[in-house]
Design a protein around this motif. Structure first.
Motif, short mmCIF file in Angstrom:
data_model
loop_
_atom_site.label_atom_id
_atom_site.label_comp_id
_atom_site.label_asym_id
_atom_site.label_seq_id
_atom_site.Cartn_x
_atom_site.Cartn_y
_atom_site.Cartn_z
N GLY A 8 0.04 -2.21 1.89
CA GLY A 8 -1.15 -3.06 1.90
C GLY A 8 -2.44 -2.32 2.21
O GLY A 8 -3.52 -2.90 2.11
N PHE A 59 6.20 -3.63 2.15
CA PHE A 59 5.55 -4.92 1.97
C PHE A 59 4.96 -5.35 3.32
O PHE A 59 5.25 -4.76 4.36
CB PHE A 59 6.54 -5.99 1.47
N THR A 60 4.12 -6.38 3.28
CA THR A 60 3.55 -6.91 4.52
C THR A 60 3.75 -8.42 4.57
O THR A 60 3.78 -9.08 3.53
CB THR A 60 2.05 -6.61 4.62
N GLU A 70 -3.54 3.88 -3.13
CA GLU A 70 -2.59 3.50 -2.10
C GLU A 70 -1.76 4.71 -1.69
O GLU A 70 -1.60 5.67 -2.45
CB GLU A 70 -1.68 2.38 -2.59
N ARG A 102 -5.38 0.18 1.38
CA ARG A 102 -6.04 0.75 0.21
C ARG A 102 -7.08 1.76 0.65
O ARG A 102 -7.89 1.50 1.55
CB ARG A 102 -6.71 -0.34 -0.62
N SER A 109 1.91 -11.60 6.59
CA SER A 109 0.77 -11.93 7.45
C SER A 109 0.71 -13.43 7.69
O SER A 109 1.38 -14.21 7.01
CB SER A 109 -0.53 -11.45 6.80
#
Length: 451
Positions: free
Chosen positions: A387, A221-222, A379, A389, A224
């Motif tokens: 995240g 996961f990210t 992905e 692509r 931001s």
């Protein structure tokens, strides 16, 4: 109702046939029982018993399905390169060949050919990993969760382990990093906040019971926006000041610079070691592109201490994993990393992926099957480069998406795609050229069966 059930054929009657004799007795027995149970449920609901021939045919069908091996090759068109459900990394051909040779014979797993005495299955892997990463020593176990567990258990059994709240991740199968730490005997201490953790948070949380500073790369996961996270070098200073062991779980096992393929920088094992990590753990079947394994690298004194932990025996690798990982690492050492499918798929140009999609469409045109080539995004998956692509191309089918997808999954070989906006898609980034005729044949069979 009991009178109705008396009309059901017996298990012995169904078993006593030429068709059922083709299958192992235990398998055939279970198939016959299932067919009879299904018939009983139908009769209970409809008050009418299925005819004996249909019950027998169903028993044969169940036996046929049960006789198909569960573990078999599939064609991955899901748009995820490292699809965990499909076994993550596809192995390079030389790696698969090396594993097959060892599987079909006795091997040099633990014998020193020079002396004839007992050897160590870790020796070759240790040498390769140290040359490729700059580590002083290395140890390989069966997966990365085991690697983290061993490291924590070795240095912090009954002691405190510091972990940022933003890194308390859930990994595959609903397992969570805090649970892994606690199961290893560590006392977890959350530091900082989900989005911001500072060096001072680690400083303030450290006391005489603290033994490990654990960093877990949030690979699936990210976060931001308003975020902050200390670098490995900063964490190394804290660990040095307080006599802690700095363990960095980098996750993906990346050995290459991903920016050369136009991707964001993925932390590598060498990066972490150079920045001051004492112990680095990683997976073998993610960006590294090998078999499932947990890789432990770092200071010789510390790795040797982990290797003496009795739990190592419980999570050691077998001869096939050792062989596959060695063969994969040798490809890196020889500069042949683009022979590794994961790396090759990442490196593929848009033109190559489009060409594969167009070739499949042309083969389907010859079979009078309508399809469309459309742009897509792919992905990396498997907890790597979250995240990010990649541009891709897919072959799309607009009719009967759910039925079409299920029928292809149940084909031989299974072809796994995905559904979006009521359209079934086959992403071509992870498809080999020689698989295209197989996909076309599978689609043709499915199209005929759904008419």
């Amino acid at each position: 109702m009991n009178e109705l059930f008396r009309g059901l054929p017996s298990v012995a009657t169904l078993l006593d046939s030429e068709e059922m004799s083709k299958y192992p007795h235990t398998l055939a027995l279970e198939a016959c029982r299932k067919a009879i149970d299904e018939a009983r449920e139908i009769a209970q609901a409809s008050k009418k018993l299925p005819d004996p021939q249909s019950i027998f045919s169903r028993a044969v069908q169940i036996a046929q399905e049960m006789a198909v091996p569960y573990f078999r090759p599939v064609i991955n068109c899901t748009g995820t390169i490292l699809n965990t459900g499909l076994g993550r990394a596809r192995l390079a051909k030389p790696v698969a060949e090396a594993i097959a040779k060892v599987a079909l014979s006795h091997s040099t797993l633990e014998i020193d050919l020079e002396s004839g005495r007992r050897g160590n299955r870790q020796t070759s892997l240790r040498k390769l990993l140290c040359r490729l990463t700059g580590a002083e020593s290395a140890l390989v176990v069966n997966n990365n969760a085991a690697a983290v567990m061993l490291a924590v258990n070795t240095f912090a059994n009954g002691k405190k382990v510091l972990l940022s709240r933003g890194q308390s991740v859930e990994i595959g199968g609903s397992f969570r990093m805090p649970d892994v730490v606690r199961s290893a005997g560590g006392i977890l201490v959350d530091v900082g906040c989900t989005n911001k953790t500072k060096v001072s948070d680690y400083e303030e949380a450290t006391d005489s019971e603290t033994k490990v500073l654990l960093r877990c790369h949030p690979s699936n996961f990210t976060i931001s926006g308003f975020v902050e996270e200390p670098s490995i070098a900063e964490l190394a200073e804290v660990a040095s000041l307080h006599g802690l062991v700095l363990i960095d779980d980098v996750g993906s096992g990346c050995l290459i610079e991903t920016t050369r393929y136009g991707l964001p920088h993925e932390p590598t094992i060498r990066d972490s070691l150079k920045s001051g990590s004492h112990i680095v753990t990683a997976s073998g079947d993610k960006l590294l592109g090998g078999p499932q394994a947990g890789i432990i690298l770092g200071k010789m004194e510390l790795v040797d201490k982990i290797a003496r932990n009795p739990l190592v025996r419980a999570v050691r690798i077998d001869k096939l994993t050792a062989t596959g990982l060695e063969a994969t690492l040798r490809l890196y050492e020889e500069g042949k990393e683009e022979e590794i499918p994961v790396i090759r798929y990442i490196a593929r140009s848009n033109d190559e992926v489009r060409s594969l999609a167009q070739e499949l469409k042309e083969q389907l045109n010859k079979r009078n099957i309508e399809s469309e080539v459309t742009p897509a995004e792919c992905e990396v998956g498997g907890g790597s480069l979250p995240g990010v692509r990649l541009p891709s191309f897919r072959v799309s089918f607009k009719k009967n998406a759910q039925e079409f997808a299920k029928a292809l999954r149940k084909g031989d070989p299974p072809v796994i795609g995905y559904i979006a906006e009521d359209t079934f898609h086959l992403d071509m980034r992870t498809v080999e050229k020689e698989e295209i005729p197989l996909i076309a044949s599978c689609i043709e069979r499915v199209s005929e069966s759904l008419k």
